[in-house]
Design an enzyme around this catalytic site. Structure first.
Site, short mmCIF file in Angstrom:
data_model
loop_
_atom_site.label_atom_id
_atom_site.label_comp_id
_atom_site.label_asym_id
_atom_site.label_seq_id
_atom_site.Cartn_x
_atom_site.Cartn_y
_atom_site.Cartn_z
N LYS A 1 -23.02 20.81 -41.45
CA LYS A 1 -21.77 21.61 -41.72
C LYS A 1 -20.63 21.90 -40.36
CE LYS A 1 -23.79 23.93 -45.61
NZ LYS A 1 -23.99 25.33 -46.28
N LYS B 1 -16.96 20.67 -60.72
CA LYS B 1 -15.73 21.75 -61.09
C LYS B 1 -14.67 21.11 -60.17
CE LYS B 1 -15.81 25.70 -58.26
NZ LYS B 1 -15.98 27.03 -58.17
N LYS C 1 -22.10 13.43 -58.93
CA LYS C 1 -22.43 14.67 -59.64
C LYS C 1 -21.25 15.06 -60.66
CE LYS C 1 -25.15 17.75 -57.76
NZ LYS C 1 -25.65 18.70 -56.88
#
Length: 333
Positions: free
Chosen positions: A113, A199, A196
């Protein structure tokens, strides 16, 4: 046995979220025996390690809670958001005196990250595994559901617990064990079987939103990308047919069946027959959840009241452990 698990606060949930995590939590709750407890929390404190919009965080926390309640989490479990239980943050600070820099430097998610911009990354992004340890240890949890990406975090939690117990000559924290549940299905986009369901996809046709009405669900499955071939007799025969494999996987997950049994039932049939059957199944499963979710989102105060009530239960469980930890390090005379 005391099981604890957390989930990110996110709104506008879809079928992938339901089958990948939420359905697993409901099954876990249903499987708990007398004398055992399940605690489920919304990780709103962890959300602060990234860029947030305050109003969006507050709304998504309520929406995630409403979705969990609509899906079947009830008073048999303790469902709350972290921020309502100060013991999480208080124990985290104590445990930061126990955790070692070298341990955190080796955390894979920190490396991934932060990337090359480590100097510009949030301090919270570096230390949040200690908060994860506090999330678990403050309740003296015995078991934690983990996926492949969370095994390292649980090992860190065990290391922190063992070192604290040794350093201060106490037997306060049990070493939590991983709870390996049935692997959650990986649900892919209805428009691209290699991606995948998400949204963030600009196409709403790529996903089934949990708030979609029956007609929309049916339409999205009817227009889902597939291929002209019939379904084979073996699920292995779909290995190179990503979109077809995805729809069979969804059918199996919604019906609590093995994918092979689904393929066996529809073998030799095309998607002209399979898609309507999948749509009917999805509507039967998701329709009641959507109706409950819609009602809860129309009364967000009710959801907040549930979180507050459950947080009081969680705080009562956490308080003795926090006090014992404070006493162990000399913070309470």
């Amino acid at each position: 046995m005391r099981v604890i698990s957390g989930i990110q606060t996110t709104g506008n949930l879809h079928l992938g979220n339901y089958l990948g995590a939420i359905k697993q939590w409901v099954a876990m709750q249903d499987a708990v025996q007398d004398g055992s407890e399940c605690l489920f929390f919304l990780a709103d404190l962890h959300a602060l390690t990234g860029n947030i919009t305050p109003a969006e965080l507050a709304n998504s926390t309520i929406e995630m809670a409403a979705t969990l309640l609509a899906a079947g989490i009830d008073d048999r479990s303790i469902l709350f958001n972290q921020a309502r239980v100060p013991a999480h943050a208080e124990l985290c600070w104590i445990l930061q005196g126990t955790a070692r820099m070298g341990w955190l430097n080796r955390m894979t998610q920190w490396k991934d990250k932060a990337g090359r911009n480590r100097d510009g990354a949030s301090v919270g992004l570096f230390t949040y595994p200690v908060l994860q340890a506090a999330d678990i240890l403050v309740y003296q949890a015995t078991h934690v559901p983990v996926g492949e990406d969370q095994k390292q975090h649980l090992e860190l939690t065990r290391d922190i617990a063992a070192k604290f117990n040794t350093d201060f000559g106490v037997e306060l924290f049990p070493l939590p064990e991983p709870l390996i549940s049935k692997a959650a299905p990986r649900i892919m986009s209805l428009r691209d079987g290699s991606a995948k369901m998400s949204k963030s996809d600009p196409s709403d046709m790529s996903r089934i939103n949990l708030i979609d009405d029956d007609d929309t669900i049916a339409q999205k499955f009817r227009k889902a990308r597939t291929d002209p071939e019939a379904l084979p007799e073996s699920f292995d025969g779909l290995a190179e047919r990503a979109e077809a494999k995805n729809l069979v996987t969804i059918y199996a997950a919604l019906s609590d069946r093995d994918p092979q049994s689904v393929v066996s039932e529809f073998a030799g049939q095309g998607f002209g027959a399979f898609k309507p059957a999948l749509a009917d199944l999805a509507v039967s499963v998701l329709g009641p959840i959507r109706d409950r979710l819609t009602r809860l989102l129309d009364d967000r105060a009710e959801v907040g009241a549930h979180l507050a009530k459950s947080a009081a239960r969680a705080q009562a469980l956490a308080a003795p452990t926090l006090k014992a930890a404070q006493q162990a390090v000399g913070l309470q005379i």
